[in-house]
Motif scaffolding. Structure first.
Motif, PDB file in Angstrom:
ATOM      1  N   UNK A  66     -16.103  10.776 -23.804  1.00  0.00           N
ATOM      2  CA  UNK A  66     -16.394  10.037 -22.999  1.00  0.00           C
ATOM      3  C   UNK A  66     -15.840   8.372 -23.443  1.00  0.00           C
ATOM      4  N   UNK A  67     -15.462   8.548 -24.429  1.00  0.00           N
ATOM      5  CA  UNK A  67     -14.565   7.221 -24.770  1.00  0.00           C
ATOM      6  C   UNK A  67     -13.238   7.790 -24.381  1.00  0.00           C
ATOM      7  N   UNK A  68     -12.202   8.945 -23.977  1.00  0.00           N
ATOM      8  CA  UNK A  68     -11.251   8.983 -23.521  1.00  0.00           C
ATOM      9  C   UNK A  68     -10.828   9.042 -21.865  1.00  0.00           C
ATOM     10  N   UNK A  69     -12.323   9.335 -21.586  1.00  0.00           N
ATOM     11  CA  UNK A  69     -12.660   9.085 -20.188  1.00  0.00           C
ATOM     12  C   UNK A  69     -12.210   7.381 -19.435  1.00  0.00           C
ATOM     13  N   UNK A  70     -12.702   7.175 -20.801  1.00  0.00           N
ATOM     14  CA  UNK A  70     -12.509   5.433 -19.985  1.00  0.00           C
ATOM     15  C   UNK A  70     -11.522   4.978 -19.613  1.00  0.00           C
ATOM     16  N   UNK A  71     -11.470   5.701 -21.151  1.00  0.00           N
ATOM     17  CA  UNK A  71      -9.535   4.302 -21.112  1.00  0.00           C
ATOM     18  C   UNK A  71      -8.927   5.440 -20.268  1.00  0.00           C
ATOM     19  N   UNK A  72      -9.244   6.770 -20.180  1.00  0.00           N
ATOM     20  CA  UNK A  72      -8.088   7.143 -18.474  1.00  0.00           C
ATOM     21  C   UNK A  72      -8.754   6.685 -16.932  1.00  0.00           C
ATOM     22  N   UNK A 104     -19.899  18.239 -20.541  1.00  0.00           N
ATOM     23  CA  UNK A 104     -20.675  20.062 -20.703  1.00  0.00           C
ATOM     24  C   UNK A 104     -20.353  20.160 -22.106  1.00  0.00           C
ATOM     25  N   UNK A 105     -20.693  19.206 -22.680  1.00  0.00           N
ATOM     26  CA  UNK A 105     -20.823  19.934 -24.807  1.00  0.00           C
ATOM     27  C   UNK A 105     -21.835  18.583 -24.958  1.00  0.00           C
ATOM     28  N   UNK A 106     -21.348  19.163 -25.866  1.00  0.00           N
ATOM     29  CA  UNK A 106     -23.229  18.053 -27.061  1.00  0.00           C
ATOM     30  C   UNK A 106     -22.214  17.674 -28.384  1.00  0.00           C
ATOM     31  N   UNK A 107     -22.443  16.124 -29.249  1.00  0.00           N
ATOM     32  CA  UNK A 107     -22.203  16.377 -30.799  1.00  0.00           C
ATOM     33  C   UNK A 107     -21.086  15.209 -30.112  1.00  0.00           C
ATOM     34  N   UNK A 108     -20.574  15.084 -31.672  1.00  0.00           N
ATOM     35  CA  UNK A 108     -19.334  13.892 -31.493  1.00  0.00           C
ATOM     36  C   UNK A 108     -17.923  14.991 -30.113  1.00  0.00           C
ATOM     37  N   UNK A 157      -9.533  24.048 -34.248  1.00  0.00           N
ATOM     38  CA  UNK A 157      -9.434  25.496 -33.604  1.00  0.00           C
ATOM     39  C   UNK A 157     -10.784  25.485 -32.838  1.00  0.00           C
ATOM     40  N   UNK A 158     -11.411  24.718 -33.599  1.00  0.00           N
ATOM     41  CA  UNK A 158     -13.014  24.976 -33.098  1.00  0.00           C
ATOM     42  C   UNK A 158     -13.750  24.571 -31.899  1.00  0.00           C
ATOM     43  N   UNK A 159     -12.503  23.109 -31.632  1.00  0.00           N
ATOM     44  CA  UNK A 159     -13.122  22.023 -30.766  1.00  0.00           C
ATOM     45  C   UNK A 159     -12.029  22.631 -29.580  1.00  0.00           C
ATOM     46  N   UNK A 205     -22.312  22.662 -24.308  1.00  0.00           N
ATOM     47  CA  UNK A 205     -22.075  23.961 -26.034  1.00  0.00           C
ATOM     48  C   UNK A 205     -21.168  22.253 -26.730  1.00  0.00           C
ATOM     49  N   UNK A 206     -21.723  23.764 -27.932  1.00  0.00           N
ATOM     50  CA  UNK A 206     -20.753  22.717 -28.898  1.00  0.00           C
ATOM     51  C   UNK A 206     -20.294  23.485 -29.735  1.00  0.00           C
ATOM     52  N   UNK A 207     -19.178  22.837 -31.565  1.00  0.00           N
ATOM     53  CA  UNK A 207     -19.571  23.691 -32.513  1.00  0.00           C
ATOM     54  C   UNK A 207     -19.906  25.016 -33.035  1.00  0.00           C
TER      55      UNK A 207
END
Length: 340
Positions: A193-199, A183-187, A39-41, A324-326
């Protein structure tokens, strides 16, 4: 250049702006189910577009209004022939806006989960249907001598248009993944980034097939240049996200969208809606346009209002530019405190 030609170009620019801006927030909406683990993510993802999604939709309203005023025959034929798909898009946009506003109004998990499902589906469906709609416009539809659409819904579900829908869906989701990484930080940033590469790789395969098909059907030398720019910028966006350069990747994915839409409009001109029954029955910038006086008044109004809108929207993005991040979600363990 005649005023109806100018307004054809301006409408193309409005669609480029809409797909560039609404494209990434459609993509983020899809990623709320594909990328977020809890939920937080999901709240982080929604908050990245929370301050800007409604402003992005202004481009669609402006494009629709400009089409109605500058090319009333185009507007009438398009909205009567594509009534059901466009109605579904409109319903999705309405529900999506309500979901953003109402999701955090109550603390119950089921309430928030249902609205998050709504955000996902009302982002995915328009992202797909816009590609189907533009694919049919470029391909040509059944328009008779009275400038009326005489086909059926089944005619719109052809392989070329469906491929166009898959291209816009994957491209917007890639665009949204890059925006999320920006726009985000952390995990969540690393996973974006990994999802963007595959997409990006999937998008490249689908987009290359669609653009080559378009070029073979209606293209010329100028549209070929636009296609090369689109393909090259998409390759650059994939390379940049792989190197961790989210800003460059986002800019290049935006160039990809702009070049691809430009190519589609180049293959259309001077038509605005080709007829697949008889070329002589096609709607063109000449036979579908308003009077020169109407176009003149519109040009003056656009020249005054457009810079103001661009400055205001640019200021909005500047104000909400931080990552932003969690850890920035207030009391993440209590959904009732979720922000918009």
């Amino acid at each position: 250049m005649e005023l109806h030609d100018v307004w054809f170009v301006l409408i193309a620019v409005l669609w480029i702006g809409y797909f560039f801006l609404e494209g990434f927030d459609f993509g983020v909406g899809v990623l709320t189910k594909l990328l977020a683990r809890d939920r937080a993510e999901r709240r982080v993802l929604i908050n990245t577009i929370g301050p800007v999604w409604d402003g992005n939709e202004v481009w669609l309203l402006t494009a629709g209004g400009a089409t109605f005023a500058a090319f009333p025959e185009w507007y009438a034929t398009l909205f009567s022939g594509f009534y059901l798909p466009l109605l579904l898009i409109l319903v999705c946009l309405i529900v999506r806006g309500v979901a953003f506003e109402y999701r955090a109004k109550r603390p119950e998990e089921r309430w928030q989960t249902n609205w998050e499902h709504a955000i996902f589906w009302t982002s995915l469906l328009p992202a797909f249907l816009w590609g189907v709609a533009f694919g049919n416009i470029v391909r040509g539809v059944k328009i008779d001598a009275e400038m009326e659409y005489v086909g059926s819904l089944v005619d719109l579900l052809n392989p070329y248009a469906l491929l166009g829908g898959l291209v816009t869906l994957t491209l917007f989701t890639f665009h949204g993944a890059v925006f999320t990484a920006l726009k985000t930080v952390g995990d969540i940033r690393e996973r974006a980034r990994k999802a963007a590469l595959g997409l990006g790789l999937l998008t490249a395969a689908l987009a290359l097939a669609f653009l080559l098909w378009t070029q073979a059907q209606r293209g010329d030398g100028v549209s070929l240049i636009a296609m090369i720019v689109a393909v090259a910028s998409l390759a650059g966006a994939i390379t940049a996200i792989r190197a961790g350069r989210e800003g460059w990747s986002f800019a290049l994915s935006g160039v990809t969208i702009a070049a691809a839409v430009t190519m589609l409009f180049l293959t259309l001109f001077p038509n605005v809606m080709p007829s697949s029954l008889n070329d002589a029955w096609s709607l063109t910038v000449t036979n579908a346009s308003s009077s020169p006086y109407t176009l003149k008044i519109m040009t003056w109004c656009a020249g005054i209002a457009t810079p103001v809108v661009l400055l205001y929207q640019g200021w909005t993005y500047w104000v909400f530019r931080k990552r932003i991040g969690t850890q920035h979600i207030a009391d993440a363990s209590h959904p009732s405190h979720a922000s918009r």
